[in-house]
Design an enzyme around this catalytic site. Structure first.
Site, PDB file in Angstrom:
ATOM      1  CG  PHE A 192      -0.729   0.006   2.507  1.00  0.00           C
ATOM      2  CD1 PHE A 192      -0.137   1.111   3.071  1.00  0.00           C
ATOM      3  CD2 PHE A 192      -1.049  -1.079   3.330  1.00  0.00           C
ATOM      4  CE1 PHE A 192       0.152   1.148   4.420  1.00  0.00           C
ATOM      5  CE2 PHE A 192      -0.752  -1.045   4.681  1.00  0.00           C
ATOM      6  CZ  PHE A 192      -0.145   0.064   5.229  1.00  0.00           C
ATOM      7  CG  HIS A 193       4.017   2.652   2.330  1.00  0.00           C
ATOM      8  ND1 HIS A 193       3.664   1.738   3.276  1.00  0.00           N
ATOM      9  CD2 HIS A 193       4.043   3.850   2.977  1.00  0.00           C
ATOM     10  CE1 HIS A 193       3.502   2.334   4.444  1.00  0.00           C
ATOM     11  NE2 HIS A 193       3.719   3.625   4.290  1.00  0.00           N
TER      12      HIS A 193
ATOM     13  NE  ARG B 159      -0.467  -4.446   8.166  1.00  0.00           N
ATOM     14  CZ  ARG B 159      -1.630  -4.090   7.587  1.00  0.00           C
ATOM     15  NH1 ARG B 159      -2.395  -4.998   6.984  1.00  0.00           N
ATOM     16  NH2 ARG B 159      -2.022  -2.832   7.599  1.00  0.00           N
ATOM     17  NE  ARG B 160      -2.304  -2.281  11.130  1.00  0.00           N
ATOM     18  CZ  ARG B 160      -3.595  -2.304  10.835  1.00  0.00           C
ATOM     19  NH1 ARG B 160      -4.300  -3.358  11.077  1.00  0.00           N
ATOM     20  NH2 ARG B 160      -4.171  -1.248  10.315  1.00  0.00           N
TER      21      ARG B 160
HETATM   22 FE1  HAS Z   1      -4.696  -3.227  -2.290  1.00  0.00          FE
HETATM   23  C1  HAS Z   1      -4.429  -4.559   0.870  1.00  0.00           C
HETATM   24  C2  HAS Z   1      -5.658  -6.246  -3.515  1.00  0.00           C
HETATM   25  C3  HAS Z   1      -5.105  -1.836  -5.423  1.00  0.00           C
HETATM   26  C4  HAS Z   1      -4.454  -0.080  -0.932  1.00  0.00           C
HETATM   27  N1  HAS Z   1      -4.464  -2.472  -0.404  1.00  0.00           N
HETATM   28  C5  HAS Z   1      -4.342  -3.190   0.751  1.00  0.00           C
HETATM   29  C6  HAS Z   1      -4.168  -2.290   1.854  1.00  0.00           C
HETATM   30  C7  HAS Z   1      -4.217  -1.019   1.349  1.00  0.00           C
HETATM   31  C8  HAS Z   1      -4.388  -1.148  -0.071  1.00  0.00           C
HETATM   32  C9  HAS Z   1      -4.121   0.280   2.110  1.00  0.00           C
HETATM   33  O1  HAS Z   1      -6.760  -8.874  -2.402  1.00  0.00           O
HETATM   34  C10 HAS Z   1      -3.942  -2.707   3.310  1.00  0.00           C
HETATM   35  C11 HAS Z   1      -5.152  -2.663   4.149  1.00  0.00           C
HETATM   36  C12 HAS Z   1      -4.758  -3.035   5.557  1.00  0.00           C
HETATM   37  O2  HAS Z   1      -4.308  -2.146   6.278  1.00  0.00           O
HETATM   38  O3  HAS Z   1      -4.873  -4.205   5.919  1.00  0.00           O
HETATM   39  N2  HAS Z   1      -5.208  -3.932  -4.121  1.00  0.00           N
HETATM   40  C13 HAS Z   1      -5.536  -5.208  -4.420  1.00  0.00           C
HETATM   41  C14 HAS Z   1      -5.803  -5.332  -5.849  1.00  0.00           C
HETATM   42  C15 HAS Z   1      -5.631  -4.084  -6.378  1.00  0.00           C
HETATM   43  C16 HAS Z   1      -5.284  -3.212  -5.282  1.00  0.00           C
HETATM   44  C17 HAS Z   1      -6.180  -6.567  -6.585  1.00  0.00           C
HETATM   45  N3  HAS Z   1      -4.737  -1.342  -3.037  1.00  0.00           N
HETATM   46  C18 HAS Z   1      -4.958  -0.986  -4.344  1.00  0.00           C
HETATM   47  C19 HAS Z   1      -4.998   0.442  -4.469  1.00  0.00           C
HETATM   48  C20 HAS Z   1      -4.823   0.935  -3.188  1.00  0.00           C
HETATM   49  C21 HAS Z   1      -4.654  -0.197  -2.315  1.00  0.00           C
HETATM   50  C22 HAS Z   1      -5.242   1.182  -5.755  1.00  0.00           C
HETATM   51  C23 HAS Z   1      -4.786   2.326  -2.706  1.00  0.00           C
HETATM   52  C24 HAS Z   1      -4.909   3.398  -3.416  1.00  0.00           C
HETATM   53  N4  HAS Z   1      -4.946  -5.053  -1.490  1.00  0.00           N
HETATM   54  C25 HAS Z   1      -5.425  -6.148  -2.148  1.00  0.00           C
HETATM   55  C26 HAS Z   1      -5.637  -7.246  -1.195  1.00  0.00           C
HETATM   56  C27 HAS Z   1      -5.291  -6.765   0.061  1.00  0.00           C
HETATM   57  C28 HAS Z   1      -4.868  -5.391  -0.154  1.00  0.00           C
HETATM   58  C29 HAS Z   1      -6.136  -8.587  -1.461  1.00  0.00           C
HETATM   59  C30 HAS Z   1      -5.330  -7.517   1.401  1.00  0.00           C
HETATM   60  C31 HAS Z   1      -4.000  -8.017   1.768  1.00  0.00           C
HETATM   61  C32 HAS Z   1      -3.976  -8.641   3.131  1.00  0.00           C
HETATM   62  O4  HAS Z   1      -3.760  -9.850   3.216  1.00  0.00           O
HETATM   63  O5  HAS Z   1      -4.157  -7.941   4.123  1.00  0.00           O
HETATM   64  C33 HAS Z   1      -5.848  -3.700  -7.834  1.00  0.00           C
HETATM   65  O6  HAS Z   1      -6.796  -2.658  -7.920  1.00  0.00           O
HETATM   66  C34 HAS Z   1      -4.592  -3.306  -8.510  1.00  0.00           C
HETATM   67  C35 HAS Z   1      -4.804  -3.078  -9.994  1.00  0.00           C
HETATM   68  C36 HAS Z   1      -3.661  -2.316 -10.606  1.00  0.00           C
HETATM   69  C37 HAS Z   1      -3.059  -2.628 -11.755  1.00  0.00           C
HETATM   70  C38 HAS Z   1      -1.933  -1.764 -12.253  1.00  0.00           C
HETATM   71  C39 HAS Z   1      -2.267  -1.024 -13.539  1.00  0.00           C
HETATM   72  C40 HAS Z   1      -1.186  -0.056 -13.880  1.00  0.00           C
HETATM   73  C41 HAS Z   1      -1.368   1.257 -14.135  1.00  0.00           C
HETATM   74  C42 HAS Z   1      -0.150   2.114 -14.369  1.00  0.00           C
HETATM   75  C43 HAS Z   1      -0.153   2.850 -15.687  1.00  0.00           C
HETATM   76  C44 HAS Z   1       1.139   3.581 -15.926  1.00  0.00           C
HETATM   77  C45 HAS Z   1       1.266   4.917 -16.048  1.00  0.00           C
HETATM   78  C46 HAS Z   1       2.599   5.576 -16.188  1.00  0.00           C
HETATM   79  C47 HAS Z   1       0.127   5.858 -16.004  1.00  0.00           C
HETATM   80  C48 HAS Z   1      -3.467  -3.797 -12.554  1.00  0.00           C
HETATM   81  C49 HAS Z   1      -2.718   1.888 -14.186  1.00  0.00           C
HETATM   82  C50 HAS Z   1       3.492   4.956 -17.201  1.00  0.00           C
HETATM   83  C51 HAS Z   1       4.776   5.679 -17.140  1.00  0.00           C
HETATM   84  C52 HAS Z   1       5.656   5.703 -18.157  1.00  0.00           C
HETATM   85  C53 HAS Z   1       6.923   6.430 -17.972  1.00  0.00           C
HETATM   86  C54 HAS Z   1       5.384   5.040 -19.448  1.00  0.00           C
END
Ligand code: HAS
Ligand code: CU1
Length: 573
Positions: free
Chosen positions: A380-381, A442-443
């Protein structure tokens, strides 16, 4: 040439005030982060390990809730006003939600920080996830409730502005930025219902001693019902900037407006029925419900993958407009000296890695390996701590001149600052992911455990610790530079330099795309149905097992049809 502050002076004040509160929270929260990074790694300990949890709660709440959401309300106010090209419907309503949110956030902060002073009979060492059995002083929950109600009023403010606009523009497509704001807010209304019930019905009465006990699994589940969609509430302002501002900064235009709308609709539909992926290890929730949450989570990857495509395509288009050539050579033609551009591009780049570690988290079986380890803060960082926070800082360099009429004090400092954030985070989050794989929890203030050695395949525990301490220090220095730059900009006098606030039309506009995309009522309806499908049975089973207020002691992990009928009969009275 006039800019936002000249056209909408009252709205500018609100945007500036929201950003100011966000940045105060950022400064304090980042300082706590530095203390923790140095404490955990045993580099420097200035607080006792008991106070660690107070600081950790302050760090999480001030950064993940206060900083992000105050920035969001400022940005959304700007976006709605600018894209509808009309003032706020009633500026008193606007100041009212700002006042309520600020009062709520102040109460929350006071409740947490009181924990550092034994003479004050108040504390809230409940971490930023604040579910039972950890208990805070009622002031914490009351402040939180005020803050959330403030965000609801802010949403109402933007919907009212939209309604007025719609009255004068029947049949027109919703301007893209307003569309993004409205879909995000509908998602937020649906999601915050869970935490509202948890706080108002259970946690406040419990903290005031009005009820003796609560059902911890129920408050956890209601928290995560809200706790996953909140991550997209943080992310959507970043996406709004990546879709509508980043292409312009890169020298081009957004690739596709309809695709952007599809992405926001998908987030509205899929953000909520996935929260149980934070509870794969919770006993008391049947495996089948966890499997459904996992499946939904995998579908939820789609809008971010679409975003990666659209935003990078728009950047490439911009680079080619600037003379960039070749398969990858165009990257060199991007405006890397512009802190707003570079900050957002680096934030996106790191999100690609953070999204990948999210996919790992989401796998039910792999999650058992990483849950509750340092891997998760590593994840999440990169996401909220970089994709979101760095985009917000970079976005500030673009927004500030429009809402103040002043030039950014120093672009070189801005550039140094965003790059320093990226480098600091590479050190810190990479080491956190690795440490998590070794099982470092963690924590905890004392992650070393006596008489136990973590075994490393590559490197050493000492090296991982040093990377975390170094990364944390760089991140803190980056925030100091950012706050200095922003304060110096604010303190400067206004000069008559023109502000470049023009946003070009997308390459593929909304006109040819299906009108149904703008049918907000339809998407809201489907979103609610999905939530009902994903949550009715798990909640019924949790309440059936241990009662609404945790009265019974039973903890079976399955739900039978017979049991379900009994529960529904019980709920119906
Ligand atoms: Fe997460 C735990 C699954 C996205 C935040 N997540 C957390 C926690 C936080 C957090 C704060 O399934 C901890 C909560 C706690 O305190 O216990 N997360 C996911 C999945 C995604 C995901 C599947 N998380 C986020 C985002 C967050 C965030 C967004 C905050 C903003 N997460 C989990 C799961 C946990 C979890 C489990 C539980 C873990 C546990 O066991 O406790 C997806 O939405 C991610 C999809 C993202 C992509 C990347 C696409 C790439 C892009 C970049 C484009 C490039 C550009 C630049 C624009 C597929 C869009 C290019 C540059 C050039 C120079 C060319
Ligand atoms: Cu999640």
């Amino acid at each position: 040439m006039s800019t936002f502050v000249d056209d909408y002076p009252e709205e500018s004040k609100i945007v500036q005030a929201s950003l100011a509160v966000a940045f105060v929270a950022l400064g304090i929260g980042a300082f706590f982060g530095l203390i923790q990074a140095l404490h955990r790694t045993n580099v420097l300990r200035i607080f006792s390990s008991v106070d660690y949890y107070t600081l950790l709660t302050g760090h999480g709440v001030l950064l993940a809730i206060v900083f992000t959401i105050f920035f969001l309300v400022g940005l959304f106010t700007w976006a709605v006003t600018k894209s509808l090209d009309r003032p706020a419907p009633d500026i008193r309503l606007t100041w009212a939600w700002f006042g309520l949110m600020t009062t709520g956030a102040t109460l929350v902060a006071v409740a947490i920080l009181s924990g550092l002073f034994p003479s004050i009979p108040m504390s809230a060492d409940v971490l930023y996830t604040f579910y039972a059995p950890l208990q805070a002083h009622p002031v914490f929950y009351i402040g939180l409730a005020m803050f959330i109600v403030g965000t609801w009023m802010a949403g109402a403010d933007w919907f009212l502005a939209y309604r007025e606009w719609r009255g004068e523009n029947p049949g027109e497509r919703i301007p893209l930025q307003t569309f993004m704001v409205l879909t995000t807010m509908i998602m937020w209304y649906i999601a915050t219902l869970g935490v509202a019930v948890s706080v108002v019905v259970f946690l406040i009465p419990w903290s005031m001693g009005l009820v003796d006990s609560v059902n911890p699994l129920l408050t956890r589940t209601l928290f995560w019902y809200f706790g996953h969609p909140i991550v997209y509430f943080w992310l959507m302002p970043a996406y709004l900037l990546w879709y509508t501002v980043l292409p312009k900064l890169a020298g081009g235009r957004l690739f596709s407006d309809p695709l952007a709308r599809v992405v926001f609709v998908l987030f509205l539909l899929l953000s909520t029925p996935v929260g149980i992926h934070h509870q794969y290890l919770d006993p008391g929730i049947a495996e089948g419900f966890k499997f459904i949450a996992m499946t939904n989570t995998m579908f939820l990857l789609l809008p971010s993958l679409l975003t990666a495509f659209t935003v990078v395509a728009s950047m490439e288009h911009g680079a080619r407009q600037r003379g960039g050539e070749g398969y990858l050579g165009w990257l060199g033609a991007l405006p890397w000296r512009d802190p707003a551009f570079t900050g957002m591009a680096l934030a996106g780049l790191m999100f690609a890695a953070g999204g990948f570690s999210g996919m790992v988290n989401a796998g039910m079986n792999i999650n058992y390996l990483v849950h509750n380890t340092l891997w998760v803060p590593g994840h999440f960082h990169m996401t909220v701590g970089t994709a979101v926070a760095l985009t917000m800082m970079a976005g500030t360099y673009w927004l500030l001149p429009q809402i103040t009429g002043k030039k950014v004090y120093s672009r070189p400092i801005g550039l140094l600052q965003v790059v320093m954030w990226f480098v600091g985070m590479v050190f810190m989050s990479n080491a956190m992911h690795r440490g998590g794989l070794l099982g470092i929890p963690r924590r905890t203030a004392e992650p070393q455990y006596t008489n136990f050695d973590f075994v490393t395949a590559v490197g050493s525990i000492g090296e991982i610790r040093m990377q975390i301490a170094l990364g944390g220090t760089l991140l803190f220095l980056s925030v100091v530079l950012f706050l200095f730059n922003v304060a110096a900009t604010w303190a400067d006098d206004r000069t008559e330099t023109p502000v470049d606030d023009y946003l070009p039309e997308p390459l593929s506009g909304p006109s040819g795309s299906p009108v149904v995309l703008d049918n907000l009522a339809l998407w809201t309806g489907i979103a609610i149905v999905l939530v009902v499908l994903a949550y009715t049975l798990p909640l019924a089973s949790i309440i059936g097992d241990a009662g609404l207020f945790g009265s019974s002691g039973g903890f079976p992990a399955t739900v039978t049809l017979d049991g379900l009928v009994r529960i529904i009969a019980g709920v119906m009275g």
